[in-house]
Enzyme design. Sequence first.
Site, PDB file in Angstrom:
ATOM      1  N   VAL A 166      74.494  -5.023  44.824  1.00 56.44           N
ATOM      2  CA  VAL A 166      73.802  -4.223  43.792  1.00 56.44           C
ATOM      3  C   VAL A 166      73.446  -5.531  42.582  1.00 56.44           C
ATOM      4  CG1 VAL A 166      74.788  -1.955  44.403  1.00 56.44           C
ATOM      5  CG2 VAL A 166      75.796  -3.526  42.317  1.00 56.44           C
ATOM      6  N   SER A 167      72.473  -5.017  41.758  1.00 53.06           N
ATOM      7  CA  SER A 167      71.995  -5.453  40.663  1.00 53.06           C
ATOM      8  C   SER A 167      71.722  -7.049  40.946  1.00 53.06           C
ATOM      9  CB  SER A 167      73.181  -5.658  39.648  1.00 53.06           C
ATOM     10  OG  SER A 167      72.610  -5.962  38.398  1.00 53.06           O
ATOM     11  N   ASN A 168      72.246  -8.009  40.272  1.00 51.71           N
ATOM     12  CA  ASN A 168      71.864  -9.487  40.647  1.00 51.71           C
ATOM     13  C   ASN A 168      72.323  -9.558  42.332  1.00 51.71           C
ATOM     14  OD1 ASN A 168      70.944 -10.140  38.146  1.00 51.71           O
ATOM     15  ND2 ASN A 168      72.703 -11.020  37.454  1.00 51.71           N
TER      16      ASN A 168
END
EC number: 3.1.1.22
Length: 699
Positions: free
Chosen positions: A310-312
């Site tokens: 998730v995210s980065n």
Amino acid sequence: MTAIRGGSRRAPGLALALLGGVLLGACHGDENAQVNALPGFVSGSVRKTAYDGASDDLLTAGLGKTGLGSDTRPGFANPAQPSAAELRRLAIYSNYRALVDITPNGGYGRFWGPNVDLAGNDTLGEGKIAGTEYLAYSDDGSGRKNVTLLVQVPASFDPANPCIVTATASGSRGVYGAIAAAGEWGLKRGCAVAYNDKGGGNGAHEIGTGVVTLIDGTLATASSAGSSSLFTASESSSTLAAFNSAFPNRYAYKHAHSQQNPEQDWGRVTLQAVEFAYWALNEQFGPVVDGTRHGIRYRPGDITTIAASVSNGGGSALAAAEQDTRGWITAVVVGEPQINVRMTPGVTVEQGGAPVPSFGRPLADYATLANLLQPCAAAAVAATGAPYLSALPMGVTQSIRTQRCATLAAAGLVSGADTASQASDALAQLHAAGYLADSDLLQAPMWDSQAMPAIAVTYANAYTRSRVTDNLCNFSFATTNPVTGAVAAPAVSPMTNLFGAGNGVPPTNGINLVFNGASGGVDHRLATPDASFAGAFCLRQLWTANQLGIGTNVDAVRVAANLQHKPAIIVHGRSDALVPVNHASRAYVAQNSATEGRASQLSFYEVTNGQHFDAFLSVPGFDTRFVPVHYYDEQALNLMWNHLKSGAPLPPSQVIRTVPRGGVPGAAPALSTANLPPIVQSPGANAIAVNAGVIDVPL
């Protein structure tokens, strides 16, 4: 612990590694060799450690479901010198809790958690998972990259039906950063999990003492660690000493101050993590070919591999799939990816049939704008009732908002004769810049929590390849007086437990973001009445005026949205105010449809009432308004697994219309399936139209 010899470097302090370990030997080689050889990028020794699934384990570090859910974090026998095992336990505890709602009412122990099986049932008890870990650095020979690679192989791994799941760290977290987001699902599925810290990790350098972190979180001086530290500031000792005299109690951080723009390598190091996992699996399950060494059982493409996180970490998985030239990755499943897309002419993002005001901006653009405007926009009428996420007294925060609005108005950056009108204009500018009205109530907590200031400062440093001694825009990282916010020596160094408790982006673990004014460094929120406007404006100008090479370095992290026809799923919360969906997932899906056309196998699920930080869902006001995106990340992984293993079709792109829990802030009723409608094969009016470079998301 076993150590497998790799390159010429050997990390100091191996004697502090986990009791019962051993050192193994192997040489580097190529993929055509018959003997399993360490990939050439592995530097130093590989540490191999077995966990029994009782006293210690892969998923919970021996804490189990109950321990992870406890608000009492694991301690150290000797707080002044924790062991590597104790730091690992704290890192797993901290990182797990940082990415999911850990409250029973919020879903922990019922919808997710170590005790919950892949069908969503409470059948796994404490959820401890036995198996083996392999830990090593990836480096380019300089001794300065030192990306941490970690492979977990559960005892349930079936060598006849092998699988790998990547779990690249989110944010700038250490190597266990995505253990809840992707690692847990992979371990429960019986897959090896390939982690990496993206070359940002949780590496810090305490300038005043010269103390740095090692691969296992234990400490050493920069001089004794040499090239075996997670990160050491590149300046000479004399330069750092002079800096420390002028700016004491400061810290250098790897993501911000490595001068390597690590984000440009996130896809590559995720692929390296997969290759390292192949090596580990061949080492563990390959045939013995000469009495001691293992042969090669698995070659590139032989193992079902899902790039996930998730995210980065999600952005890293997408980048890895784009860069994969050897068939390492089978499919992709990511949540709320932070991704910078190289947009081509004609690509369009629409909502309800109308073009959105802005899309596809890079993080350097939208984060520096939000950091400038959010403290003022938080005072807008549309933001009334926003959750309060700050340790500062409300009166102090309200004063910051008023003063930031006034300074913005004096600089001609917002219009309006009073705070209310100035705040409304600031919010309108954020809307014009691509932030959805769905995230209006999150503008305040994204800044109050210091999430946005932290990101703006860290990424501006990274994208300009700045050094710690540059004090970019007069910001630095320091310990502070808890009452006044002024820079002060810590009672206890935050380095001791940094690996276990820090997140890689100050403010974290007692290291704060400070603004260096005429009277010295002070917590950026308190340094001036307008919360260090001058620094925030400087960060914004770096982007708008393309200063210090920021444009070139941002271009280096952009991706083409070409997944090479791999099946893929992106999940993103519509209300995300940290990584706005218009600039990340919607833009990526639109560009992908232009790049891959009808050959694309990408599905996109947009979750209403979903925002970036599930760990905030227990905060009053978050609990009543927002739902866990993590729930849908896990559903997406199950959907992809069924697609790969049984040919089940992936549901088409769609909006998932969730139902907030409601109730009283801080006492929302328990999350239930009524709040979480499923991802469906026939979404009807909720279908997202994607064609030839145009995405149209229903209102």
